[in-house]
Design a protein around this motif. Sequence first.
Motif, PDB file in Angstrom:
ATOM      1  N   TRP A 138     -16.966  43.388 -48.921  1.00  0.00           N
ATOM      2  CA  TRP A 138     -17.655  43.719 -47.751  1.00  0.00           C
ATOM      3  C   TRP A 138     -16.890  43.530 -46.511  1.00  0.00           C
ATOM      4  CZ3 TRP A 138     -19.436  40.415 -43.593  1.00  0.00           C
ATOM      5  CH2 TRP A 138     -20.628  40.921 -42.943  1.00  0.00           C
ATOM      6  N   HIS A 140     -18.267  49.391 -49.001  1.00  0.00           N
ATOM      7  CA  HIS A 140     -19.664  48.938 -49.561  1.00  0.00           C
ATOM      8  C   HIS A 140     -19.976  49.350 -51.012  1.00  0.00           C
ATOM      9  CE1 HIS A 140     -21.790  48.467 -45.431  1.00  0.00           C
ATOM     10  NE2 HIS A 140     -20.774  47.648 -45.757  1.00  0.00           N
ATOM     11  N   VAL A 165     -18.541  46.804 -53.004  1.00  0.00           N
ATOM     12  CA  VAL A 165     -19.486  45.530 -53.005  1.00  0.00           C
ATOM     13  C   VAL A 165     -20.621  45.705 -54.056  1.00  0.00           C
ATOM     14  CG1 VAL A 165     -21.148  44.371 -51.609  1.00  0.00           C
ATOM     15  CG2 VAL A 165     -19.079  45.178 -50.574  1.00  0.00           C
ATOM     16  N   ARG A 166     -21.353  46.915 -54.066  1.00  0.00           N
ATOM     17  CA  ARG A 166     -22.144  47.159 -54.921  1.00  0.00           C
ATOM     18  C   ARG A 166     -21.709  46.954 -56.351  1.00  0.00           C
ATOM     19  NH1 ARG A 166     -23.941  50.171 -50.245  1.00  0.00           N
ATOM     20  NH2 ARG A 166     -22.996  52.025 -51.008  1.00  0.00           N
ATOM     21  N   TRP A 208     -25.416  40.057 -50.891  1.00  0.00           N
ATOM     22  CA  TRP A 208     -24.223  40.840 -50.611  1.00  0.00           C
ATOM     23  C   TRP A 208     -24.732  42.425 -50.842  1.00  0.00           C
ATOM     24  CZ3 TRP A 208     -20.975  39.357 -47.284  1.00  0.00           C
ATOM     25  CH2 TRP A 208     -20.424  38.086 -47.043  1.00  0.00           C
ATOM     26  N   ARG A 222     -26.767  43.255 -47.631  1.00  0.00           N
ATOM     27  CA  ARG A 222     -26.219  43.503 -46.607  1.00  0.00           C
ATOM     28  C   ARG A 222     -25.232  44.750 -46.425  1.00  0.00           C
ATOM     29  NH1 ARG A 222     -23.869  37.487 -47.221  1.00  0.00           N
ATOM     30  NH2 ARG A 222     -25.720  36.303 -46.624  1.00  0.00           N
ATOM     31  N   THR A 223     -25.338  45.673 -47.583  1.00  0.00           N
ATOM     32  CA  THR A 223     -24.893  46.906 -47.579  1.00  0.00           C
ATOM     33  C   THR A 223     -25.737  48.037 -47.368  1.00  0.00           C
ATOM     34  OG1 THR A 223     -24.942  47.312 -49.844  1.00  0.00           O
ATOM     35  CG2 THR A 223     -23.010  46.200 -49.241  1.00  0.00           C
TER      36      THR A 223
END
Length: 862
Positions: free
Chosen positions: A670, A675, A678-679, A704, A707-708
């Motif tokens: 992140w 992103h 992140v996912r 998290w 947050r993306t």
Amino acid sequence: MDLLERDAVLQDLAGHLQAAVGGPGRLALVRGEAGIGKTAVVHHLARLADPHIRVLVGACDPLATPRPLGPLMDLAPHLGRAARTALTGVQAGTCRPDEVFDCLLTDLSAYPSLLVVEDVHWADEATMDLLRYLARRLPSVPALVAATYRDDEIGRTHHLTTLLGTLAGYPWVYRHDLAPLSRRAVARLATGHAVDAERLYHVSAGNPFIVAAILAAPTEPIPATVRETVAGRLSGLSASARLVVDVLAVLGRRASSPLLAGILPAPESALVEAVACGIVRTDGQVTEFRHELTRLAVLETVPAAYRLQVHRQVLAVMRSGPVAADDLALLADHSEGAGDPAAVLEYAPAAAAHAASAGAHREAAAQYSRALRYADHLPPEQRTALLEGHSRACLLSGRVEEGIASGRTAVRLRRALGDRPHEGEDLRRLSYWLWSAGRTAEARQTGLEAVRVLEGLGPSAELGRAHLNLCQLACHEHEGPVRAAAYAEQAAALGERFGDAGVVVQARFHAAAARLLTEGHGWEDCEQALSGAMARDLPVDTGFMALGLCRLAALRRDARRGAAAVSRAETYCLDRDLLSYLLCARAWGCWGLLNQGLWTQAADAAQRVLSHPGSPPVGKALALTVLGLVRARKGMSQVWPPLEQAADLVDESCLLDTGLGWEARVEAAWLAGDHERVRAEAHHGLAALAKRTHPWLSGPLACWIRRTGATPPRVPAAEPHALELAGDWAGAAAHWDELGCPYDAALARLSGDAPALHQALAAFEALGARPAVARTRAVMRTRGVRPIRRGPRAATRANPYGLTNRELDVLKLLNEGLSDAEIAARLYITPKTAGHHVGAVLTKLGVHTRHEAARRLHHPER
């Protein structure tokens, strides 16, 4: 090397200097053994002196024929003309020494001065007379005379002893003893070096010279500087004194007078000479080397044939009478040195058992290793018992892989013997330590096998421990309070039935820990169980639960409780030689520091864990993850290598079980703006957690994802994460503030209004979180929040010396008194680069010493 634990003596000496230059003058005697740091102290005092004080430094030399007034010859260029002329006359034989004394006294009377005379134990007669002359007249001059000497090399007949007797009656003479460094100081110096700080302390006895020599050459068993120093000091001994030293080296670090007399006839006079050379010391009853490394250096030079002879003599003398438990280790050592396998197998196992009962697990592991070297022809039952003892001692003393290897062999041998009870117990112990090695899946499989083996034999204390092990694994793997409680109930019942108090308290502890992680309550029950174990004097159970509280606090981000838990665990485990638990507690302590926003301290603590050769894989994985996160949060390079190393050290399940390793990978992605990763990482972690119940693990991963800009799945989440997922950023931030986690609070405020964004930006800037600062500013621009606060560039422009940001960082670390190596570790640069930065700072500030540079930080006008 850093000047540690010398603040008190430096403060006293600085006070003497301040008082002396204002009159009346003073004499300070700085004494201690060779290598203790006398020169470093007086030279540091010289650097601290105000510019108006003249500093004069001279030294005596270890010459067969010392130079007359040798120290004055060193500092002659800094004296007045009359004194220089008189010194020249002494050299030419046209001037008496007492004329030099008068000239020097006149010279000292004219200027506030610090006169340093080093190593006066080597002084010539004229220098001794000079010190007598000056000491008597010092009250009339504005000067401090600081003289250093080795108090381990002066006996009753040494000429310095006479001088000290003369000085005893002068009230303006002060004495300062330099003590060896403490364990804590040695551990600090060992930071960043791949050495065992405890062993470093043991072999050096806290002597700074020996510590520095080992750290400079950590792969050498005996550093060349130490070997050469010892050889030089031995070269002046008579043959009889050298023989005493050689025998003492073979005897070990401590030798009783009767034992020494049993080996050598009438050793008293030779021993006096050996003590005078400063290598050994005696109180009349026991003689020992001052430092273990010195003994090893001497032992290296003793011919093998003579060593064998002495070992055999000692073994015969010690076996001729009653054998005390404290002598077992010495007997085992001399048995091996004497080449007597039967004696080794008689004394080494007994010495190991005695050490283990006293909590000296490293010594126990060494003795079991010694016995196993001669155990090939023992009956299988005896050899297996040695392997079991060796495995346990190794695992408790940080030799995890070695301990696991012995444990596996013990299991195979017990199975071959058809000894099911001991096989089940060995399987349980092996499972217990496989988790610490990061092999969670194998640990669970082995633990279940232990229960299967022992259940077929009926109820037993061993079965209680096996159920307890499954309870511990259930808690570590976050299987939920119901599963953990079921195992705990079975373990506790068997513990009560067979009188195993350790099983009972640990079962209560881990059942409460599982509730704490999933339901949020149970800390008091954990504390009560730990107190119960302490009251019953159960060191291994207590150490494990003390470590468990460190883990629980870190997982729950409870900074206050975490700091107290780590402090308690460190003290307890250090006192009882529970090295593996100690290092894991420190690793969890790194996370506590990280959560509090103390990132530099967290990285330093992580480096200490990584540099210790006894750190278990789980501890190393935690420390590596902390390093990766600190780099990511500060916007530094090389973020992923430590995170990948952590993942390689332990299996995927263990990475999830520690709770923080997986989340760190997601956060690093992140912060890098990736992103998609992140996912992917977060969904991977949540999939692995699907069959577990741990809101403190699944909650942050869901946050998290949110947050993306994506929608996270519904998962169990602890309160601060649940609040953020529900859109209550203010409640989440308040909860994080209450826990003492400023970075997490700022992350929650990124979803808030304009004041919240400004608050988040200020927090990130204060923490030095450059990537988070950049993301916050981007969010503010997107939402039209103005004005956007600038970073510290205005302060940099206002810097009157033109230092770069990196040079300002270096200056701040100089203010902390750090060495180039420590600065390098703090800033993640090489020591050579740190040295270049230090040089640039000194040049730009126009100063010559690091101390002067540090003072400019607080007093720019100077």
